[in-house]
Design an enzyme around this catalytic site. Structure first.
Site, PDB file in Angstrom:
ATOM      1  N   ASN A 142      -9.091   1.022 -12.213  1.00  0.00           N
ATOM      2  CA  ASN A 142     -10.322   0.404 -12.509  1.00  0.00           C
ATOM      3  C   ASN A 142      -9.985  -0.668 -13.623  1.00  0.00           C
ATOM      4  OD1 ASN A 142     -12.307  -0.202 -13.005  1.00  0.00           O
ATOM      5  ND2 ASN A 142     -13.370   0.877 -12.096  1.00  0.00           N
ATOM      6  N   LYS A 156     -14.759  -1.744   1.233  1.00  0.00           N
ATOM      7  CA  LYS A 156     -13.393  -0.750   0.993  1.00  0.00           C
ATOM      8  C   LYS A 156     -12.826   0.257   2.076  1.00  0.00           C
ATOM      9  CE  LYS A 156     -12.572   2.133  -3.151  1.00  0.00           C
ATOM     10  NZ  LYS A 156     -11.274   1.118  -3.525  1.00  0.00           N
ATOM     11  N   HIS A 198     -18.854   1.905  -3.531  1.00  0.00           N
ATOM     12  CA  HIS A 198     -18.616   1.013  -2.521  1.00  0.00           C
ATOM     13  C   HIS A 198     -18.604  -0.359  -1.883  1.00  0.00           C
ATOM     14  CE1 HIS A 198     -16.115   2.580  -5.761  1.00  0.00           C
ATOM     15  NE2 HIS A 198     -15.291   1.216  -6.560  1.00  0.00           N
ATOM     16  N   ALA A 256      -3.447   0.179 -12.252  1.00  0.00           N
ATOM     17  CA  ALA A 256      -5.077   0.841 -12.589  1.00  0.00           C
ATOM     18  C   ALA A 256      -5.791   0.940 -11.977  1.00  0.00           C
ATOM     19  CB  ALA A 256      -4.817  -0.197 -14.029  1.00  0.00           C
TER      20      ALA A 256
HETATM   21  P1  NAP Z   1      -9.626  -7.668   0.078  1.00  0.00           P
HETATM   22  O1  NAP Z   1     -11.115  -9.296  -0.760  1.00  0.00           O
HETATM   23  O2  NAP Z   1     -10.281  -7.675   0.981  1.00  0.00           O
HETATM   24  O3  NAP Z   1      -8.980  -8.710  -0.763  1.00  0.00           O
HETATM   25  C1  NAP Z   1      -7.427  -7.734   0.307  1.00  0.00           C
HETATM   26  C2  NAP Z   1      -5.905  -9.679   0.449  1.00  0.00           C
HETATM   27  O4  NAP Z   1      -5.210  -8.881   1.383  1.00  0.00           O
HETATM   28  C3  NAP Z   1      -6.903  -9.988   1.742  1.00  0.00           C
HETATM   29  O5  NAP Z   1      -7.474 -11.669   1.616  1.00  0.00           O
HETATM   30  C4  NAP Z   1      -5.623  -9.839   2.410  1.00  0.00           C
HETATM   31  O6  NAP Z   1      -5.381 -11.272   3.598  1.00  0.00           O
HETATM   32  C5  NAP Z   1      -4.631  -9.971   1.680  1.00  0.00           C
HETATM   33  N1  NAP Z   1      -3.381  -9.264   2.471  1.00  0.00           N
HETATM   34  C6  NAP Z   1      -3.375  -7.894   3.085  1.00  0.00           C
HETATM   35  N2  NAP Z   1      -1.835  -8.243   3.390  1.00  0.00           N
HETATM   36  C7  NAP Z   1      -0.970  -8.674   2.571  1.00  0.00           C
HETATM   37  C8  NAP Z   1      -0.437  -8.939   3.040  1.00  0.00           C
HETATM   38  N3  NAP Z   1       1.078  -8.093   3.554  1.00  0.00           N
HETATM   39  N4  NAP Z   1       0.465 -10.225   1.924  1.00  0.00           N
HETATM   40  C9  NAP Z   1      -0.069 -10.864   1.047  1.00  0.00           C
HETATM   41  N5  NAP Z   1      -1.807 -10.252   1.748  1.00  0.00           N
HETATM   42  C10 NAP Z   1      -2.333  -9.609   1.855  1.00  0.00           C
HETATM   43  O7  NAP Z   1      -9.832  -6.818  -1.167  1.00  0.00           O
HETATM   44  P2  NAP Z   1     -10.239  -6.373  -2.575  1.00  0.00           P
HETATM   45  O8  NAP Z   1     -11.479  -6.165  -2.663  1.00  0.00           O
HETATM   46  O9  NAP Z   1     -10.038  -8.196  -3.358  1.00  0.00           O
HETATM   47  O10 NAP Z   1      -9.059  -5.122  -3.010  1.00  0.00           O
HETATM   48  C11 NAP Z   1      -8.500  -5.738  -3.062  1.00  0.00           C
HETATM   49  C12 NAP Z   1      -7.645  -3.949  -3.881  1.00  0.00           C
HETATM   50  O11 NAP Z   1      -7.986  -4.354  -5.489  1.00  0.00           O
HETATM   51  C13 NAP Z   1      -8.557  -3.228  -2.937  1.00  0.00           C
HETATM   52  O12 NAP Z   1      -7.461  -2.430  -2.910  1.00  0.00           O
HETATM   53  C14 NAP Z   1      -9.215  -2.088  -3.938  1.00  0.00           C
HETATM   54  O13 NAP Z   1      -9.639  -1.555  -4.036  1.00  0.00           O
HETATM   55  C15 NAP Z   1      -8.595  -3.152  -4.783  1.00  0.00           C
HETATM   56  N6  NAP Z   1      -9.673  -3.361  -6.016  1.00  0.00           N
HETATM   57  C16 NAP Z   1      -9.054  -2.933  -7.136  1.00  0.00           C
HETATM   58  C17 NAP Z   1      -9.719  -2.719  -8.588  1.00  0.00           C
HETATM   59  C18 NAP Z   1      -9.326  -2.214  -9.966  1.00  0.00           C
HETATM   60  O14 NAP Z   1      -9.496  -2.224 -11.054  1.00  0.00           O
HETATM   61  N7  NAP Z   1      -8.091  -1.874 -10.230  1.00  0.00           N
HETATM   62  C19 NAP Z   1     -11.306  -3.140  -8.965  1.00  0.00           C
HETATM   63  C20 NAP Z   1     -11.473  -3.296  -7.585  1.00  0.00           C
HETATM   64  C21 NAP Z   1     -10.781  -4.045  -5.923  1.00  0.00           C
HETATM   65  P3  NAP Z   1      -6.859 -11.663   4.775  1.00  0.00           P
HETATM   66  O15 NAP Z   1      -7.633 -11.702   4.102  1.00  0.00           O
HETATM   67  O16 NAP Z   1      -6.005 -11.993   5.694  1.00  0.00           O
HETATM   68  O17 NAP Z   1      -6.567 -10.058   5.727  1.00  0.00           O
END
Ligand code: NAP
Length: 266
Positions: free
Chosen positions: A127, A159, A155, A125
């Protein structure tokens, strides 16, 4: 119902930490393990700033999925890793619930085929906020009457993907009811490249990235002498968590991949 055993990938991230908080407060979900980019062999309880949950951390997704008995993998990482984790989860008989955005159409198709082959439920999803899902549905409805439309998504500046998964999903829903056509003046020219945004069948998508923002979208329709704006704002990441919980529960009843939370709502 037995508590659903969940692996969270990306527990230190903004969304991942919010997911851990949500799981801590739910009896329907139990944290079985986490997949992180670091802290291999440690426990979530030992990591400063994370909720007080007892679950081992693995840096290798394959080992984690092999060693841990789990029902669902919640992935909140990066497009590249999220795709790998989703594929691995399906191969291990674990149902993916994916919030990570930025998968290509080919990757989505491949994962859909894999889930069907395995007869395993999966939810991807773009979102998980209920309000955003309604905003997308209302936009599809409005597009039947207003075929000229532009999407502005905003955003936070960390992102990775643009346009957002939500903007792409909105455009996809609108395309189901809108005939492709060029918008604006026939002879319009960009004096700075990109000024008119991305072009999706003539519909324009604009992406804004600024510190201070969370996740926001406006879908603006233009007609004769009127405009209509449908707008959604996620002002805190907890807005996504009721959708993540719903998906983690409902995925247990599915045997195919579902793209979009709207398919799980009444
Ligand atoms: P974020 O704060 O950058 O978090 C991403 C995390 O993933 C970081 O802690 C990163 O570690 C970790 N990571 C990277 N590579 C990894 C791996 N191989 N194994 C395990 N962990 C790993 O980003 P966020 O804002 O939480 O967003 C995460 C994702 O969700 C994005 O794709 C965003 O677009 C999406 N999102 C979706 C929704 C929805 O409703 N579907 C809403 C908001 C965001 P490091 O910190 O060490 O790099």
């Amino acid at each position: 119902m037995n508590s659903i055993k969940v692996i969270v990938a990306g527990p230190r991230g903004k969304m991942g930490t919010e997911a851990l908080r949500m799981i801590k407060n739910q009896s329907s979900l139990t944290l079985a393990a986490c997949i992180d980019r670091k802290n291999d062999g440690m426990n979530i309880i030992d990591i400063d700033g994370l909720p007080d949950l007892d679950a081992p951390i693995y840096t290798d997704a394959f080992t984690c999925l092999n060693d841990v008995e789990a029902d669902v993998l919640i992935d909140l990482t990066t497009p590249e890793n999220g795709y790998k984790h989703t594929k691995l989860a399906l191969e291990h008989g674990v149902r993916p619930v994916v919030g990570t955005t930025g998968f290509t159409a080919e990757q989505l198709q491949e994962l859909t085929t894999k889930a069907a082959e395995k007869e395993l439920g999966a939810v991807i999803a773009p979102n998980f906020a209920i309000g955003a899902v309604l905003m997308m549905q209302f936009s599809k409805w409005a597009a039947k009457h207003f075929p000229d439309v532009e999407i502005i998504e905003k955003h936070h500046d960390q992102k990775l993907d643009a346009p957002s998964g939500t903007a792409l999903k909105t455009a996809e829903l609108i395309k189901e009811v809108r005939q492709p056509h060029k918008q604006g003046h026939e002879e319009e020219k960009e004096t700075i490249q990109g000024a008119r945004g991305a072009d999706e069948d003539g519909m324009r998508i604009h992406s804004m990235r600024l510190p201070g923002l969370v996740a926001h979208q406006e879908v603006i329709f233009g007609g004769l002498g009127e405009t209509l704006t449908i707008k959604h704002d996620s002002i805190h990441r907890e807005s996504f968590m009721s959708g993540v919980k719903l998906a983690a529960e409902k995925v247990m009843e599915l045997d195919v991949l579902v793209y979009g939370l709207e398919h799980l709502l009444d």
